[in-house]
Design a protein around this motif. Structure first.
Motif, mmCIF file in Angstrom:
data_model
loop_
_atom_site.group_PDB
_atom_site.id
_atom_site.type_symbol
_atom_site.label_atom_id
_atom_site.label_comp_id
_atom_site.label_asym_id
_atom_site.label_seq_id
_atom_site.Cartn_x
_atom_site.Cartn_y
_atom_site.Cartn_z
ATOM 1 N N UNK A 1 0.825 -1.208 0.000
ATOM 2 C CA UNK A 1 0.000 0.000 0.000
ATOM 3 C C UNK A 1 0.860 1.261 0.000
ATOM 4 N N UNK A 2 1.949 1.260 0.756
ATOM 5 C CA UNK A 2 2.844 2.423 0.788
ATOM 6 C C UNK A 2 3.499 2.666 -0.568
ATOM 7 N N UNK A 3 3.901 1.596 -1.241
ATOM 8 C CA UNK A 3 4.493 1.742 -2.574
ATOM 9 C C UNK A 3 3.483 2.366 -3.532
ATOM 10 N N UNK A 4 2.253 1.897 -3.489
ATOM 11 C CA UNK A 4 1.207 2.464 -4.356
ATOM 12 C C UNK A 4 1.039 3.951 -4.065
ATOM 13 N N UNK A 5 0.999 4.310 -2.791
ATOM 14 C CA UNK A 5 0.821 5.720 -2.412
ATOM 15 C C UNK A 5 2.017 6.575 -2.839
ATOM 16 N N UNK A 6 3.226 6.069 -2.604
ATOM 17 C CA UNK A 6 4.430 6.859 -2.864
ATOM 18 C C UNK A 6 4.757 6.971 -4.350
#
Length: 99
Positions: free
Chosen positions: A61-66
Motif C-alpha cells: 500500500x505504501x508503494x502504491x501511495x508513494x
C-alpha cells in the motif's frame, strides 16, 4: 480471512491513489500482479506469522501511495523474503518467495 481483508485494503488503496490512466494500466496488468500479491501474502503468512503478512500488505500500500503505481511482482516477493527474515523466520530455498 485476514488475507482477504488485506487484499481488499490494497484494492482500495489502488482506487484511492492511482490516477485514472494508472488505474487503467493497473487493471490491464493487475490480474497477474494481483495473483502474485495474493500468493506472496499467503506464503508469507505460512512461512512466518500473520504480522508478517500485514507488514507486507502495508508495504504494498505504501508503494502504491508513494509511487502512484503497482509494485512489480518480484519486488513484492523480495519484500516478502525481507519481512520474514526480519522476524527471524527462515525462507526455504524452494519457497515461492525465492527468485
Amino acid at each position: 480471512m485476514a488475507i482477504s481483508h488485506e487484499l481488499t485494503e490494497i484494492r482500495q488503496t489502488m482506487e484511492d491513489e492511482l490516477d485514472p490512466k494508472a488505474e487503467r494500466e493497473a487493471e490491464r496488468t493487475g490480474k497477474s500482479r494481483w495473483n502474485v500479491y495474493e500468493k506472496t501474502l499467503r506464503t508469507v503468512e505460512r512461512t512466518a506469522e500473520p504480522r508478517a503478512m500485514r507488514d507486507l500488505s502495508a508495504w504494498i500500500k505504501n508503494v502504491i501511495r508513494e509511487r502512484g503505481e503497482l509494485p512489480a511482482g518480484e519486488e513484492v516477493r523480495e519484500e516478502g523474503r525481507r519481512v520474514c527474515r526480519d522476524l527471524d523466520y527462515e525462507v526455504e530455498p524452494d519457497s515461492w518467495l525465492h527468485p
